[in-house]
Scaffold this active site. Sequence first.
Site, short mmCIF file in Angstrom:
data_model
loop_
_atom_site.label_atom_id
_atom_site.label_comp_id
_atom_site.label_asym_id
_atom_site.label_seq_id
_atom_site.Cartn_x
_atom_site.Cartn_y
_atom_site.Cartn_z
N GLU A 1 0.88 -1.16 0.00
CA GLU A 1 0.00 0.00 0.00
C GLU A 1 0.93 1.22 0.00
O GLU A 1 1.79 1.34 0.87
CB GLU A 1 -0.87 -0.01 1.26
CG GLU A 1 -1.89 1.10 1.25
CD GLU A 1 -2.77 1.11 2.50
OE1 GLU A 1 -3.49 2.09 2.66
OE2 GLU A 1 -2.74 0.15 3.30
N ARG B 1 5.46 -12.70 9.68
CA ARG B 1 6.08 -11.38 9.46
C ARG B 1 7.47 -11.38 10.04
O ARG B 1 7.73 -12.06 11.03
CB ARG B 1 5.31 -10.31 10.23
CG ARG B 1 4.01 -9.88 9.68
CD ARG B 1 3.37 -8.88 10.62
NE ARG B 1 3.69 -7.50 10.25
CZ ARG B 1 3.04 -6.85 9.30
NH1 ARG B 1 2.07 -7.43 8.63
NH2 ARG B 1 3.36 -5.61 9.00
N LYS C 1 4.69 0.64 9.44
CA LYS C 1 4.72 1.93 8.75
C LYS C 1 4.13 3.03 9.62
O LYS C 1 4.62 4.15 9.62
CB LYS C 1 3.92 1.83 7.44
CG LYS C 1 4.80 1.57 6.24
CD LYS C 1 3.98 1.57 4.97
CE LYS C 1 3.32 0.24 4.75
NZ LYS C 1 2.50 0.18 3.54
P1 ATP Z 1 2.69 -2.04 7.87
O1 ATP Z 1 1.93 -2.65 9.00
O2 ATP Z 1 4.11 -1.73 8.18
O3 ATP Z 1 1.96 -0.89 7.22
P2 ATP Z 1 1.59 -3.62 5.84
O4 ATP Z 1 1.53 -5.11 5.87
O5 ATP Z 1 0.35 -2.86 6.04
O6 ATP Z 1 2.75 -3.17 6.78
P3 ATP Z 1 1.75 -3.34 3.03
O7 ATP Z 1 2.20 -2.19 2.25
O8 ATP Z 1 0.33 -3.70 2.99
O9 ATP Z 1 2.24 -3.11 4.51
O10 ATP Z 1 2.64 -4.62 2.71
C1 ATP Z 1 3.00 -5.09 1.45
C2 ATP Z 1 3.42 -6.52 1.59
O11 ATP Z 1 4.53 -6.63 2.49
C3 ATP Z 1 2.31 -7.35 2.18
O12 ATP Z 1 2.20 -8.55 1.44
C4 ATP Z 1 2.74 -7.60 3.59
O13 ATP Z 1 2.24 -8.81 4.06
C5 ATP Z 1 4.26 -7.59 3.48
N1 ATP Z 1 4.85 -7.19 4.76
C6 ATP Z 1 4.63 -6.07 5.46
N2 ATP Z 1 5.32 -6.07 6.62
C7 ATP Z 1 5.99 -7.24 6.66
C8 ATP Z 1 6.87 -7.86 7.59
N3 ATP Z 1 7.19 -7.26 8.75
N4 ATP Z 1 7.38 -9.06 7.30
C9 ATP Z 1 7.07 -9.67 6.14
N5 ATP Z 1 6.26 -9.16 5.22
C10 ATP Z 1 5.71 -7.96 5.46
MG MG Z 2 -1.28 -2.33 5.18
#
Ligand code: ATP
Ligand code: MG
Length: 557
Positions: free
Chosen positions: A36, A261, A271
Amino acid sequence: MAIEENTAPSNFIQNIIQEDLDKGKHSAIYTRFPPEPNGYLHIGHAKSICLNFGMAKKFGGKCNLRFDDTNPDKEEIEYMHSIEEDVRWLGFEWNELRHASDYFNHLYMYAVKLIMQGNAYVDGLTAHEIREHRGTLTEPGKNSPFRDRSVEENLGLFQRMKEGEFEDGQYVLRAKIDMASPNINMRDPTLYRIKRTHHHRTGDDWVIYPMYDFTHALSDALEGITHSLCTLEFEDHRPLYDWVIESVGAPCHPQQIEFARLELQYTITSKRKLHQLVDEGHVRGWDDPRMTTISGIRRRGYTPASIRDFCDRIGITKKGSSIEMGVLENCIREDLNEHALRVMGVINPLKITIENYPDGQVEEMEAQNHPQKPEMGTRTVPFSKTLYIERDDFMEDAPKKFFRLSVGREVRLRYAYYITCTDVVKNEQGEVIELICSYDPTTKGGSSPDGRKVKGTIHWVSAEHAVNAQVNLYDRLFTHPNPGSTENYIEHLNPESLIEVSNCKLEPCLSSADLSKHYQFERTGYFVLDKDSSSEALIFNRTSTLRDTWAKIDEQK
Ligand code: ATP
Ligand code: MG
């Protein structure tokens, strides 16, 4: 340098893909990385990037970069650019760059299809009422009074939602699944909401926006994704993912597989929290070298290879665990130990004068760029009567085991001569501000023809030839191993995460350093030029310390 045993890490997803290919379930695999665009990528995302792009690469398949841009409030172009840059920097190239918003028309058609099949309805309950009807983990939900609207009525209302006839929040489109499902995600989840927000790509074309689960599943299916890899929090969403794809009769049915994760000690991988650090000024921006954003660690001097190596080592499992920071630090140390150019840089300079060295004489000393790798060549370093050494390499009342300088003791200057300290000069406060030394001209190159040994070898820089620089000594951003799990992680910021040292004295070749070069300042650490550096004001960032190599170097020869 001691290196952890590199045992084959586990990756259960690789095994699943291998089996699928062996069984002929797919002729080739297709994955995607779907961020995102609401912030900069962090080290956790690197794990997902290395997995998605890495699997595609390993099995000769394809991987898309897809911006999940269905939430027009928080998304910005700046973030998209940074994400593209970060993925490329990590060494990957996408097959296609897509946006979930590319599918808004498709998604609308699919929603209409669901309505016509009797699988979706327009609900007029308020958000609050919907929550109240949802039930709890132990109690089933209640049907909305609008659940049994006719198909015609639903089609009409949905069309009018699209045409902007209603207020934001007045209606939503919901899937008609099962309000008594033990899985709350299946209790008639919302598929569309009304939201009058300008979208950076579709402008004001839409006042209704599709929800994440609906969009995500169908974007995967429309792209022909075979394996939809996501993190564990989506495990409970998988039945909905499958329901959406089956119900609309999508062109293919990707297999969603969840993995743990990445959580890394002494840092945060969220984020939202990284946003807070930037917004409240606890760091100097998303690419502050203390941040575990990809842009931060890049600026800190981490290499793409070291991050890929890290992701390989931690493996892919179903069970979450917090990885020690040392694992990441070892990856960069090992990479830089192999590849960094060795140079001499004095962080806290102490002047020394070699009394018996001819005034005005300059000798060019031959120095190796990497002692274990002759193929990396040599350079020359100017030597003269006045030098700088590290303040720590002198002790006035030195214990017996101190093998560096003290009055009456002899050391080797790296690549140069043996010198002996004969006297000190002090200022009015009694602090030592200069050492008076003598050198042995027969020891040029670092050994004595009479076989005399010295235990200590120290680095130095010729005063007249030194280049001045600021050196930023970075350390972990938090003092708590799991700051994210504490009540207020801001309280655990490390006040010494950055020490800026000005007037460091570096050997002359560093005036031509560029951002692509990594250096080991011998005995001190690994360093890289900072992007704010200029030829008038050089700035170096410490990527990492060397870990306990002092003793070893002191004992060499
Ligand atoms: P955040 O909580 O930091 O905003 P998010 O999962 O909302 O992270 P996205 O931009 O939706 O962030 O993530 C893009 C991809 O990266 C998704 O498939 C997500 O599962 C993966 N991802 C995000 N954080 C991690 C992590 N700590 N370890 C492994 N994969 C991750
Ligand atoms: Mg997200």
